[in-house]
Scaffold this motif. Structure first.
Motif, short mmCIF file in Angstrom:
data_model
loop_
_atom_site.label_atom_id
_atom_site.label_comp_id
_atom_site.label_asym_id
_atom_site.label_seq_id
_atom_site.Cartn_x
_atom_site.Cartn_y
_atom_site.Cartn_z
N LEU A 1 0.82 -1.21 0.00
CA LEU A 1 0.00 0.00 0.00
C LEU A 1 0.86 1.26 0.00
N MET A 2 1.97 1.23 0.71
CA MET A 2 2.85 2.41 0.79
C MET A 2 3.45 2.76 -0.56
N ASP A 3 3.58 1.78 -1.43
CA ASP A 3 4.18 2.02 -2.74
C ASP A 3 3.15 2.28 -3.83
N ASN A 4 1.86 2.09 -3.54
CA ASN A 4 0.87 2.19 -4.60
C ASN A 4 -0.45 2.78 -4.10
N ALA A 5 -0.68 4.04 -4.42
CA ALA A 5 -1.91 4.72 -4.00
C ALA A 5 -3.14 4.17 -4.72
N GLU A 6 -2.94 3.52 -5.88
CA GLU A 6 -4.08 2.98 -6.63
C GLU A 6 -4.80 1.88 -5.83
N ILE A 7 -4.06 1.14 -5.03
CA ILE A 7 -4.67 0.10 -4.22
C ILE A 7 -5.57 0.74 -3.16
N LEU A 8 -5.08 1.80 -2.53
CA LEU A 8 -5.90 2.51 -1.54
C LEU A 8 -7.16 3.06 -2.18
N LYS A 9 -7.03 3.63 -3.37
CA LYS A 9 -8.21 4.14 -4.08
C LYS A 9 -9.21 3.01 -4.35
N GLY A 10 -8.71 1.86 -4.73
CA GLY A 10 -9.59 0.72 -5.00
C GLY A 10 -10.34 0.27 -3.76
N ILE A 11 -9.64 0.20 -2.64
CA ILE A 11 -10.29 -0.20 -1.38
C ILE A 11 -11.34 0.84 -1.00
N LEU A 12 -11.00 2.12 -1.11
CA LEU A 12 -11.96 3.17 -0.75
C LEU A 12 -13.20 3.12 -1.65
N LYS A 13 -13.02 2.85 -2.93
CA LYS A 13 -14.17 2.73 -3.84
C LYS A 13 -15.05 1.55 -3.43
#
Length: 152
Positions: free
Chosen positions: A113-125
């Motif tokens: 997660l620390m290396d990829n903000a896209e994963i955080l965006k996916g979880i939030l969606k």
């Protein structure tokens, strides 16, 4: 299960749709395969959570006692809140049919997660979509209770 199969499973998930392939390969390498029979308990409400699951095959019922909150199917995730905050589970999860799940522990998830903000965006969606569905159900249930009240 081959590494490439795990990568394809991750890619089909809303959370990892925009994640670079190199990140997915690293993530796929740490996923644990879990095979479960029908009507097996994955976790119970109140259990301490520290992982989430990807449903590769099968269906998982999310419930509070006998009240079903949702039935999740292939390419969906279960327990995503616990991978974020490691608090007690807010509901129970039980397989509906024979299922294959991929388990992701919290610590490796945080590293990725620390290396990829896209994963955080996916979880939030995903969380937002589920909250909207629950809000809609709650409002619909509340309205139906109001219309069924007797006249005074």
């Amino acid at each position: 299960m081959l590494l490439i199969e795990k990568v394809l499973i991750l890619r089909s998930s809303e959370i990892f749709r925009n994640t670079p392939e190199q990140e997915l390969i690293g993530l796929a390498g740490i996923l644990e395969e879990i095979y479960m029979e029908a009507d097996e308990n994955l976790f119970s409400k109140g259990d301490r959570g520290n992982c989430m699951y990807f449903i590769h095959k099968g269906r998982v019922r999310i419930h509070d006692g006998s009240h079903t909150l949702a039935v999740l199917e292939s390419n969906e995730i279960v327990g995503e809140l616990s991978v974020l905050d490691a608090e007690n589970r807010s509901a129970s999860a039980t397989t509906v049919e024979e299922s294959i799940l991929l388990k992701l522990e919290q610590e490796p998830f945080y590293e990725i997660l620390m290396d990829n903000a896209e994963i955080l965006k996916g979880i939030l969606k995903t969380l937002c979509r589920r909250l909207r569905i629950m809000d809609h159900k709650s409002v619909t249930h509340h309205k139906s209770n109001l219309t069924s009240l007797p006249s005074l």
